[in-house]
Design a protein around this motif. Structure first.
Motif, PDB file in Angstrom:
ATOM      1  N   TYR A  10       0.847  -1.195   0.000  1.00  0.00           N
ATOM      2  CA  TYR A  10       0.000   0.000   0.000  1.00  0.00           C
ATOM      3  C   TYR A  10       0.882   1.244   0.000  1.00  0.00           C
ATOM      4  CZ  TYR A  10      -3.340  -3.517   1.474  1.00  0.00           C
ATOM      5  OH  TYR A  10      -4.117  -4.639   1.539  1.00  0.00           O
ATOM      6  N   LYS A  11       0.564   2.151  -0.917  1.00  0.00           N
ATOM      7  CA  LYS A  11       1.340   3.380  -1.020  1.00  0.00           C
ATOM      8  C   LYS A  11       0.919   4.364   0.059  1.00  0.00           C
ATOM      9  CE  LYS A  11       1.975   3.028  -6.025  1.00  0.00           C
ATOM     10  NZ  LYS A  11       1.766   3.700  -7.328  1.00  0.00           N
ATOM     11  N   ALA A  12       1.941   5.018   0.604  1.00  0.00           N
ATOM     12  CA  ALA A  12       1.644   5.982   1.667  1.00  0.00           C
ATOM     13  C   ALA A  12       0.952   7.232   1.135  1.00  0.00           C
ATOM     14  CB  ALA A  12       2.935   6.386   2.386  1.00  0.00           C
ATOM     15  N   GLY A  13       0.994   7.425  -0.178  1.00  0.00           N
ATOM     16  CA  GLY A  13       0.375   8.619  -0.726  1.00  0.00           C
ATOM     17  C   GLY A  13      -1.139   8.550  -0.793  1.00  0.00           C
ATOM     18  N   VAL A  14      -1.725   7.341  -0.611  1.00  0.00           N
ATOM     19  CA  VAL A  14      -3.171   7.169  -0.684  1.00  0.00           C
ATOM     20  C   VAL A  14      -3.755   7.276   0.717  1.00  0.00           C
ATOM     21  CG1 VAL A  14      -5.034   5.670  -1.478  1.00  0.00           C
ATOM     22  CG2 VAL A  14      -2.848   5.687  -2.685  1.00  0.00           C
ATOM     23  N   ALA A  15      -4.872   7.976   0.826  1.00  0.00           N
ATOM     24  CA  ALA A  15      -5.499   8.150   2.136  1.00  0.00           C
ATOM     25  C   ALA A  15      -5.940   6.798   2.693  1.00  0.00           C
ATOM     26  CB  ALA A  15      -6.689   9.098   2.027  1.00  0.00           C
ATOM     27  N   LEU A  16      -5.845   6.652   4.014  1.00  0.00           N
ATOM     28  CA  LEU A  16      -6.189   5.399   4.674  1.00  0.00           C
ATOM     29  C   LEU A  16      -7.659   5.056   4.468  1.00  0.00           C
ATOM     30  CD1 LEU A  16      -5.214   3.103   6.506  1.00  0.00           C
ATOM     31  CD2 LEU A  16      -5.810   4.526   8.484  1.00  0.00           C
ATOM     32  N   THR A  17      -8.512   6.039   4.441  1.00  0.00           N
ATOM     33  CA  THR A  17      -9.945   5.786   4.251  1.00  0.00           C
ATOM     34  C   THR A  17     -10.205   5.162   2.889  1.00  0.00           C
ATOM     35  OG1 THR A  17     -10.433   7.692   5.654  1.00  0.00           O
ATOM     36  CG2 THR A  17     -12.214   6.855   4.276  1.00  0.00           C
ATOM     37  N   PHE A  18      -9.511   5.609   1.878  1.00  0.00           N
ATOM     38  CA  PHE A  18      -9.679   5.032   0.543  1.00  0.00           C
ATOM     39  C   PHE A  18      -9.179   3.594   0.490  1.00  0.00           C
ATOM     40  CE2 PHE A  18      -9.383   9.523  -1.442  1.00  0.00           C
ATOM     41  CZ  PHE A  18     -10.716   9.744  -1.108  1.00  0.00           C
ATOM     42  N   LEU A  19      -8.025   3.342   1.157  1.00  0.00           N
ATOM     43  CA  LEU A  19      -7.481   1.985   1.161  1.00  0.00           C
ATOM     44  C   LEU A  19      -8.455   1.011   1.816  1.00  0.00           C
ATOM     45  CD1 LEU A  19      -3.741   2.690   2.077  1.00  0.00           C
ATOM     46  CD2 LEU A  19      -4.694   2.079  -0.162  1.00  0.00           C
ATOM     47  N   ARG A  20      -9.048   1.395   2.922  1.00  0.00           N
ATOM     48  CA  ARG A  20     -10.024   0.526   3.590  1.00  0.00           C
ATOM     49  C   ARG A  20     -11.236   0.295   2.686  1.00  0.00           C
ATOM     50  NH1 ARG A  20     -10.191  -0.389   9.019  1.00  0.00           N
ATOM     51  NH2 ARG A  20     -12.472  -0.218   8.960  1.00  0.00           N
ATOM     52  N   GLY A  21     -11.645   1.325   1.991  1.00  0.00           N
ATOM     53  CA  GLY A  21     -12.776   1.164   1.087  1.00  0.00           C
ATOM     54  C   GLY A  21     -12.468   0.205  -0.053  1.00  0.00           C
ATOM     55  N   TYR A  22     -11.246   0.283  -0.629  1.00  0.00           N
ATOM     56  CA  TYR A  22     -10.869  -0.623  -1.698  1.00  0.00           C
ATOM     57  C   TYR A  22     -10.856  -2.073  -1.209  1.00  0.00           C
ATOM     58  CZ  TYR A  22      -9.297   3.629  -4.064  1.00  0.00           C
ATOM     59  OH  TYR A  22      -9.233   4.858  -4.656  1.00  0.00           O
ATOM     60  N   VAL A  23     -10.263  -2.288  -0.011  1.00  0.00           N
ATOM     61  CA  VAL A  23     -10.185  -3.643   0.537  1.00  0.00           C
ATOM     62  C   VAL A  23     -11.584  -4.192   0.832  1.00  0.00           C
ATOM     63  CG1 VAL A  23      -9.362  -4.987   2.515  1.00  0.00           C
ATOM     64  CG2 VAL A  23      -7.858  -3.309   1.444  1.00  0.00           C
ATOM     65  N   LYS A  24     -12.437  -3.378   1.372  1.00  0.00           N
ATOM     66  CA  LYS A  24     -13.791  -3.805   1.703  1.00  0.00           C
ATOM     67  C   LYS A  24     -14.576  -4.173   0.437  1.00  0.00           C
ATOM     68  CE  LYS A  24     -17.880  -2.236   4.238  1.00  0.00           C
ATOM     69  NZ  LYS A  24     -18.465  -1.123   5.022  1.00  0.00           N
ATOM     70  N   ALA A  25     -14.433  -3.363  -0.606  1.00  0.00           N
ATOM     71  CA  ALA A  25     -15.132  -3.664  -1.857  1.00  0.00           C
ATOM     72  C   ALA A  25     -14.578  -4.932  -2.500  1.00  0.00           C
ATOM     73  CB  ALA A  25     -14.982  -2.473  -2.814  1.00  0.00           C
ATOM     74  N   TYR A  26     -13.270  -5.137  -2.433  1.00  0.00           N
ATOM     75  CA  TYR A  26     -12.635  -6.346  -2.976  1.00  0.00           C
ATOM     76  C   TYR A  26     -13.188  -7.576  -2.264  1.00  0.00           C
ATOM     77  CZ  TYR A  26      -8.737  -9.010  -5.010  1.00  0.00           C
ATOM     78  OH  TYR A  26      -7.971  -9.896  -5.727  1.00  0.00           O
ATOM     79  N   ALA A  27     -13.286  -7.493  -0.928  1.00  0.00           N
ATOM     80  CA  ALA A  27     -13.788  -8.638  -0.161  1.00  0.00           C
ATOM     81  C   ALA A  27     -15.244  -8.927  -0.495  1.00  0.00           C
ATOM     82  CB  ALA A  27     -13.640  -8.350   1.337  1.00  0.00           C
ATOM     83  N   LYS A  28     -16.034  -7.957  -0.717  1.00  0.00           N
ATOM     84  CA  LYS A  28     -17.447  -8.161  -1.029  1.00  0.00           C
ATOM     85  C   LYS A  28     -17.626  -8.833  -2.381  1.00  0.00           C
ATOM     86  CE  LYS A  28     -21.811  -5.631  -1.115  1.00  0.00           C
ATOM     87  NZ  LYS A  28     -22.454  -4.297  -0.965  1.00  0.00           N
ATOM     88  N   VAL A  29     -16.737  -8.476  -3.360  1.00  0.00           N
ATOM     89  CA  VAL A  29     -16.871  -9.064  -4.694  1.00  0.00           C
ATOM     90  C   VAL A  29     -16.480 -10.544  -4.687  1.00  0.00           C
ATOM     91  CG1 VAL A  29     -15.884  -9.009  -7.027  1.00  0.00           C
ATOM     92  CG2 VAL A  29     -16.609  -6.905  -5.926  1.00  0.00           C
ATOM     93  N   VAL A  30     -15.394 -10.885  -3.982  1.00  0.00           N
ATOM     94  CA  VAL A  30     -14.916 -12.280  -4.019  1.00  0.00           C
ATOM     95  C   VAL A  30     -15.583 -13.138  -2.956  1.00  0.00           C
ATOM     96  CG1 VAL A  30     -12.724 -11.590  -4.992  1.00  0.00           C
ATOM     97  CG2 VAL A  30     -12.962 -11.709  -2.519  1.00  0.00           C
ATOM     98  N   GLY A  31     -16.449 -12.556  -2.098  1.00  0.00           N
ATOM     99  CA  GLY A  31     -17.208 -13.352  -1.131  1.00  0.00           C
ATOM    100  C   GLY A  31     -16.483 -13.655   0.152  1.00  0.00           C
ATOM    101  N   VAL A  32     -15.629 -12.755   0.634  1.00  0.00           N
ATOM    102  CA  VAL A  32     -14.917 -12.919   1.899  1.00  0.00           C
ATOM    103  C   VAL A  32     -15.570 -11.991   2.921  1.00  0.00           C
ATOM    104  CG1 VAL A  32     -12.681 -12.761   3.059  1.00  0.00           C
ATOM    105  CG2 VAL A  32     -12.796 -13.496   0.667  1.00  0.00           C
ATOM    106  N   LYS A  33     -15.597 -12.421   4.197  1.00  0.00           N
ATOM    107  CA  LYS A  33     -16.201 -11.607   5.238  1.00  0.00           C
ATOM    108  C   LYS A  33     -15.439 -10.282   5.381  1.00  0.00           C
ATOM    109  CE  LYS A  33     -17.971 -15.499   7.958  1.00  0.00           C
ATOM    110  NZ  LYS A  33     -17.968 -16.166   9.277  1.00  0.00           N
ATOM    111  N   GLU A  34     -16.202  -9.247   5.424  1.00  0.00           N
ATOM    112  CA  GLU A  34     -15.579  -7.938   5.472  1.00  0.00           C
ATOM    113  C   GLU A  34     -14.868  -7.686   6.795  1.00  0.00           C
ATOM    114  OE1 GLU A  34     -18.597  -5.086   4.658  1.00  0.00           O
ATOM    115  OE2 GLU A  34     -19.112  -5.881   2.675  1.00  0.00           O
TER     116      GLU A  34
END
Length: 312
Positions: A59-83
């Motif tokens: 994870y790049k430090a230049g990206v806001a932490l809130t955005f990173l959490r949102g990306y991970v959460k959306a990724y988990a929802k698409v592949v069917g992993v518990k958020e």
């Protein structure tokens, strides 16, 4: 007594314990579904580089932490992993603290740059304002200097030079010839001409002395015949008694005059005949060509006159 001193062995520094992120868990779930990283990026409408960084826990430090959490959460929802499980792994990563610490520094840096930019804009605005004020003061000073005049003088009235005083012409009294004294037989009655007896006669006031001038010959009245100037076929004269819009074009297509002519204004136009005229108010114009007036009586008031001089 011999003391064997053992060489101290350098102790290895403990490696920092790194906690695995959610990348492996998400990657396994994606591969189980048979999807590629590009497929997941298309479904989430994200760039492929974002999915690659999540799979590798980079994870790049230049990206806001809130955005990173949102990306991970959306990724988990698409592949069917518990958020909750994926977010817990994400929050427990060792690199997250560095991202959190870098975020305030970047925010402070952006704020500092914004303040510097605002200060620069303020300086430019003040310089422009001072320049405008300086121009205004200079214009006012120049205008007041032009309008300044000495008291008692009108700048619109030219000072006329006083005429030089005319030289006084002395009046010369004419010389008078006195008659000779009468001769008588009686000596006692003889009057001698003496200066005292001549004084009253010789004293003539200069103001009352009349100087005779030769009588001027009577003036003979002469009649000078004025010759009428020869007519010029290239000359067109116009006079106006009221405002009138005109357009005059000569035979070569050149526009000799165009626009509104004021009352009591005269024009003398020269070009190649024939002349084409357009008169907005023909009743207010008079046209003369070849020393003859052009008849405009056929054009009524309120009608635009179009005519050619001379008529073909």
């Amino acid at each position: 007594m011999t003391i064997n001193e053992a060489d101290p062995q350098p102790q290895a520094e403990p490696e920092p314990v790194t906690t695995a992120g959610p990348g492996a868990l998400l990657r396994e779930a994606r591969e189980a579904k048979g999807w590629t990283q590009a497929e997941v990026a298309r479904r989430l409408n994200l760039r492929l580089a974002v999915i690659e960084s999540i799979d590798g826990d980079q994870y790049k430090a230049g990206v806001a932490l809130t955005f990173l959490r949102g990306y991970v959460k959306a990724y988990a929802k698409v592949v069917g992993v518990k958020e909750q499980e994926v977010l817990a792994a994400f929050d427990g990563m060792s690199g997250i603290e560095q991202i959190k610490a870098a975020a305030p520094m970047q925010s402070f840096s952006r704020k500092t740059r914004q303040q510097a930019s605002d200060n620069w804009l303020k300086r430019i605005s003040w310089l422009v304002l001072l320049g405008l004020l300086g121009s205004l003061v200079y214009w006012w000073w120049q205008d007041s200097g032009v309008n300044y005049m000495e008291p008692g003088l009108d700048p619109n009235v030219q000072q006329q030079e006083e005429p030089a005083p005319e030289a006084d012409i002395p009046v010369v009294a004419p010389q008078l010839t006195l008659p000779a004294a009468p001769i008588t037989d009686d000596a006692d009655t003889t009057v001698e001409a003496t200066p005292d007896t001549l004084a009253p006669v010789a004293a003539i006031d200069e103001k009352t002395a009349e100087v005779t001038e030769p009588t001027a010959a009577p003036a003979v009245a002469t009649i000078v015949e004025t010759e009428t100037p020869a007519a010029d076929p290239r000359l067109l004269a116009m006079n106006f008694t009221d405002d009138c819009w005109i357009k005059v074009t000569d035979g070569r297509g050149r526009v000799l005059a165009e626009g509104v002519q004021k009352a009591r204004q005269a024009l003398s136009l020269k070009g190649e005949p024939p002349f084409r005229l357009i008169l907005g108010a023909p009743h207010a114009a008079s046209v003369e060509y070849m020393n003859k007036a052009v008849d405009l009586s056929s054009f009524s008031a309120g009608r635009v006159a179009r005519l050619t001089v001379p008529k073909s």
